[in-house]
Design a protein around this motif. Sequence first.
Motif, PDB file in Angstrom:
ATOM      1  N   LEU A 158       0.810  -1.218   0.000  1.00 33.03           N
ATOM      2  CA  LEU A 158       0.000   0.000   0.000  1.00 33.03           C
ATOM      3  C   LEU A 158       0.846   1.272   0.000  1.00 33.03           C
ATOM      4  N   VAL A 159       1.854   1.319   0.850  1.00 31.39           N
ATOM      5  CA  VAL A 159       2.689   2.521   0.937  1.00 31.39           C
ATOM      6  C   VAL A 159       3.792   2.498  -0.115  1.00 31.39           C
ATOM      7  N   GLN A 160       4.396   1.337  -0.330  1.00 25.37           N
ATOM      8  CA  GLN A 160       5.521   1.288  -1.266  1.00 25.37           C
ATOM      9  C   GLN A 160       5.085   1.622  -2.690  1.00 25.37           C
ATOM     10  N   GLU A 161       3.881   1.207  -3.090  1.00 26.06           N
ATOM     11  CA  GLU A 161       3.457   1.520  -4.452  1.00 26.06           C
ATOM     12  C   GLU A 161       3.276   3.029  -4.635  1.00 26.06           C
ATOM     13  N   VAL A 162       2.883   3.738  -3.587  1.00 28.35           N
ATOM     14  CA  VAL A 162       2.762   5.198  -3.661  1.00 28.35           C
ATOM     15  C   VAL A 162       4.139   5.836  -3.793  1.00 28.35           C
ATOM     16  N   ILE A 163       5.088   5.364  -2.964  1.00 33.64           N
ATOM     17  CA  ILE A 163       6.448   5.915  -3.017  1.00 33.64           C
ATOM     18  C   ILE A 163       7.043   5.734  -4.413  1.00 33.64           C
ATOM     19  N   GLU A 164       6.873   4.569  -4.984  1.00 30.34           N
ATOM     20  CA  GLU A 164       7.441   4.306  -6.304  1.00 30.34           C
ATOM     21  C   GLU A 164       6.685   5.046  -7.396  1.00 30.34           C
ATOM     22  N   TYR A 165       5.369   5.116  -7.284  1.00 26.66           N
ATOM     23  CA  TYR A 165       4.549   5.794  -8.291  1.00 26.66           C
ATOM     24  C   TYR A 165       4.915   7.274  -8.380  1.00 26.66           C
ATOM     25  N   LEU A 166       5.219   7.878  -7.221  1.00 27.07           N
ATOM     26  CA  LEU A 166       5.536   9.307  -7.192  1.00 27.07           C
ATOM     27  C   LEU A 166       7.006   9.584  -7.505  1.00 27.07           C
ATOM     28  N   GLY A 167       7.767   8.544  -7.808  1.00 25.53           N
ATOM     29  CA  GLY A 167       9.105   8.737  -8.354  1.00 25.53           C
ATOM     30  C   GLY A 167      10.220   8.955  -7.364  1.00 25.53           C
ATOM     31  N   LYS A 184      13.463   8.335  -5.532  1.00 26.26           N
ATOM     32  CA  LYS A 184      14.610   7.524  -5.938  1.00 26.26           C
ATOM     33  C   LYS A 184      15.565   7.224  -4.782  1.00 26.26           C
ATOM     34  N   GLY A 185      15.358   7.872  -3.649  1.00 26.30           N
ATOM     35  CA  GLY A 185      16.281   7.679  -2.533  1.00 26.30           C
ATOM     36  C   GLY A 185      15.988   6.413  -1.745  1.00 26.30           C
ATOM     37  N   ALA A 186      16.812   6.201  -0.707  1.00 23.62           N
ATOM     38  CA  ALA A 186      16.613   5.048   0.177  1.00 23.62           C
ATOM     39  C   ALA A 186      15.326   5.235   0.981  1.00 23.62           C
ATOM     40  N   VAL A 187      14.760   4.111   1.414  1.00 23.94           N
ATOM     41  CA  VAL A 187      13.528   4.123   2.215  1.00 23.94           C
ATOM     42  C   VAL A 187      13.751   3.262   3.448  1.00 23.94           C
ATOM     43  N   ALA A 188      13.434   3.814   4.606  1.00 24.17           N
ATOM     44  CA  ALA A 188      13.479   3.042   5.850  1.00 24.17           C
ATOM     45  C   ALA A 188      12.103   2.428   6.107  1.00 24.17           C
ATOM     46  N   ARG A 189      12.072   1.407   6.949  1.00 25.58           N
ATOM     47  CA  ARG A 189      10.804   0.714   7.247  1.00 25.58           C
ATOM     48  C   ARG A 189      10.516   0.800   8.734  1.00 25.58           C
ATOM     49  N   LEU A 190       9.333   1.324   9.055  1.00 29.79           N
ATOM     50  CA  LEU A 190       8.856   1.403  10.436  1.00 29.79           C
ATOM     51  C   LEU A 190       7.772   0.356  10.617  1.00 29.79           C
ATOM     52  N   LEU A 191       7.939  -0.517  11.602  1.00 27.22           N
ATOM     53  CA  LEU A 191       6.997  -1.616  11.837  1.00 27.22           C
ATOM     54  C   LEU A 191       6.279  -1.386  13.166  1.00 27.22           C
ATOM     55  N   VAL A 192       5.012  -1.047  13.086  1.00 21.17           N
ATOM     56  CA  VAL A 192       4.207  -0.758  14.277  1.00 21.17           C
ATOM     57  C   VAL A 192       3.021  -1.706  14.306  1.00 21.17           C
ATOM     58  N   ASN A 193       2.890  -2.484  15.386  1.00 17.98           N
ATOM     59  CA  ASN A 193       1.687  -3.308  15.536  1.00 17.98           C
ATOM     60  C   ASN A 193       0.976  -3.050  16.856  1.00 17.98           C
ATOM     61  N   ASP A 194       1.413  -2.007  17.560  1.00 18.57           N
ATOM     62  CA  ASP A 194       0.768  -1.610  18.810  1.00 18.57           C
ATOM     63  C   ASP A 194       0.798  -0.089  18.850  1.00 18.57           C
TER      64      ASP A 194
END
Length: 663
Positions: free
Chosen positions: A110-119, A121-131
Amino acid sequence: MRLIIAEKPSLARAIAAALPTTAKRQEGYLVAGDTTVTWCLGHLLEQAPPDAYDPAYKPWRRDHLPIVPSRWKLTPRPRARGQLSVIRSLLKQASVVVHAGDPDREGQLLVQEVIEYLGWKGAVARLLVNDLNRPAVARALARLEDNALFQPLYQAAESRARADWLYGINLTRAWTLIGRQAGIDGVLSVGRVQTPVLGLVVRRDEEIRRFVPYPFHVLWADLSVAAGTLRAWWVPGEQHRLDERGRLLERTPAEALAQRLVGAQGLVSSVETRQRRQAPPLPYSLSALQVDAARRHGLSAKAVLDICQRLYERHQLITYPRSDCRYLPEEHLTTLPRQLASACTNDPTLAGWLRGADLSRRSKAWNDKKVSAHHALAPTGRPFEPARLSSQEADVYRLIARNVIAQFYPPLETCEVKAEFLILEERFRASGQQVLVPGWKPLFTTREEAPPLPALNQGEACHVNAAEVEDKETTPPEPFTDASLIKAMMNIARYVDDPDVRKTLRDTDGLGTEATRASIIETLLDRGYLVRQGKALRATRLGVALIHSLPEAVSRPERTALWEQRLEAITNQADPSSFIDALVQDLHGLVGSADAAALSQAMATAQGESMAPASKGRRRKAGASNTGASNTGKGRKSAKGTRSSRSSKTRRTSRQTSGEGSR
C-alpha cells in the motif's frame, strides 16, 4: 526533512504522538520538529483498467481475451487524488523517507506503491508498528529497518493484486459476453473470492432442496437411582436397522422394548467423570465479532463493520476494528485496568462485570508473539455513554468490552459425567454437566449446557419409572446466514477434501479478509446472486446458473490455497513471474471454456427448480455494479453500453476493500 508515510490517519496520529516534539496539524499531514508524518487512506492507487493499456479494449470482445498487460500501470483512485497530491508535494521536500505501512503483505504494498509511483529515488526506511500505544510506537521508531529487506513481501503483494486483476477482468468479460448470447442483460462478475463464496451458498441450497427427510425413532427411560432421578436413552445394537449416525429406522424394536421397561431393574454399568477448565473466549477479531453480533443481535456482517467504524472513528471508543487478530500486546496489561475503569463507569452492565474482575489475572490473550499487524479489538478507555450511541452501537461495544473484561475472570470449571446403564440386557446412556466454578461464563450466558446428573456409582442399582418412544425426522442443513457464512469463510478448510489444501487454508485467513468478508456478501447481494430471506442468505436463479456454467475449479476455494502457496514462495524470494505466467496459461483454458449453450442450459435448469426469488429492494440487473470486471471501482460500459459505478458503500477508501470487486 524526514517524511514518514503511514498507512492510515490513525497510525499517523499514533506515530506523531510518540515523537519528542509536539505535532502540529496541517492539511493532510502532521509536523513535529524536523519530522513530517503523512498518511494514505487505504489504497491511493489501483490497477489501471484495460483501456488504459489499449483503447481497443474498451468494447468487450471475446477475441481480446485473455487481456495480459506487458507493462503494468497504476492509476489514482478518484477520491484519493487530494492526499496523493499532498504526499507528492512532501516528497519533494524530503531528505529521508520512512515507510510506515502495516507489517503485513498488503501494508507493504500500500505505501511502497505510492512511493514508487511518485518517483522517489532515494533510500527508504521501514517502520513496523503493531501496537499504537505510545511507548510501543516510540520503541519502533528507535529501530527502523531498511525497506529493501521487505522487497519480497512487496513483490508477493503486487503479484496478488495483478493476479486478481487478470482473473477478474478476463473471466468477467468472458462470462458477460456469453451471457449476452444467453439473453442475460448486464455484467456477470467472476472473482477469485466472491465466486467460491457464492459456490458455498449454491451448494448448500442444493443440498437443502434435494434433501429427502426420513423418520427415525428414539427411546428414553426415566430412571431412579439412590441419589435421585435422570433420563437415559437407548443405544440400539447393530442387529437393528440403523443409519450412519446410529439412529433407529424401525419403530417396532423400540416399541417392544418400551413395553417391557417400566418397573424393570438394572444397574449402572459405567461412569466416566471428567473435570474441565475452559479459558475465557479470546477478545474479538472483526470476523469473530461479526459472527457473535449476528447471532446475538441479528446484525448483518456489513452492519457490524459499519458500527465498528463509527465506534472507532466518530466515538473513539474502540481500537482499530479491521483486525484478524484475537490477542493483545503484553504491554497493555499495565494500562488496560485503568482504561477499563474509565470505559465502564457510566454503564451498569459493564460496571457490574468489571467489579467481578480480578485485574491481577493474566489470560493467554496477552501474547506478543501472536499479535500480527493489528491486535484484537479492545476499548480505548474513553468513557462509554450509552445515551450518546444508538442501541446497536451500544450492543456491539458491550460485546467488545465484555470479551476483554472476561480475560480477568477465572476459567470455567465443570464436571462432565457420562454414564451407561444395563437394563434388560440393553444399553442406555445419559450425560450431564455440573458447574464447579462459573468463572467467566455468567458474562456470556446464565443457561446451563446440560443439567447435572445425580451422584452415580458403578454397579449400583437403577429402576425404570417410565419409558416412551419418540418419533423424529431428519432435517436438512440450515441455510447460510451472515454469521454462518462469515464463519465458513473463516474456516474454509472444512469445505475441501485435499489434506494439503486444508492445511494451507488453515494457515491463512481463509476466504477474504476481516474487512472484506462483509463487503463480499453485500456485493453478491447487490449483483443479484444472493438474496436475504429473513436471516437466511439464498442463491438466486442467476447465482445458481453462474456457478453451474463455470468450471468447477472457479467456484471452489482450492485456488486460494494454491495462490497462497505460491505467494508465500515469492515472500521467500521465489521469482514472481512464474506465478503470473502459470496464471496466464490457466486463463487461456478458463476463457476458452466459456460456453453460451452451457450458460443457457444452466439458466433453464435453474428456472425449473425452486430458486430464491430476487429481492426487489436489492436486486439490480446483472452487473449493475461492475466492479467484478476490474480493480478500479470507477465504473465502465456495461454489456448494453450504459455507464455504471460502484455503490458509495463499497467505494470507501480503505486498503482492505480495494480491488475486492475482482476477487
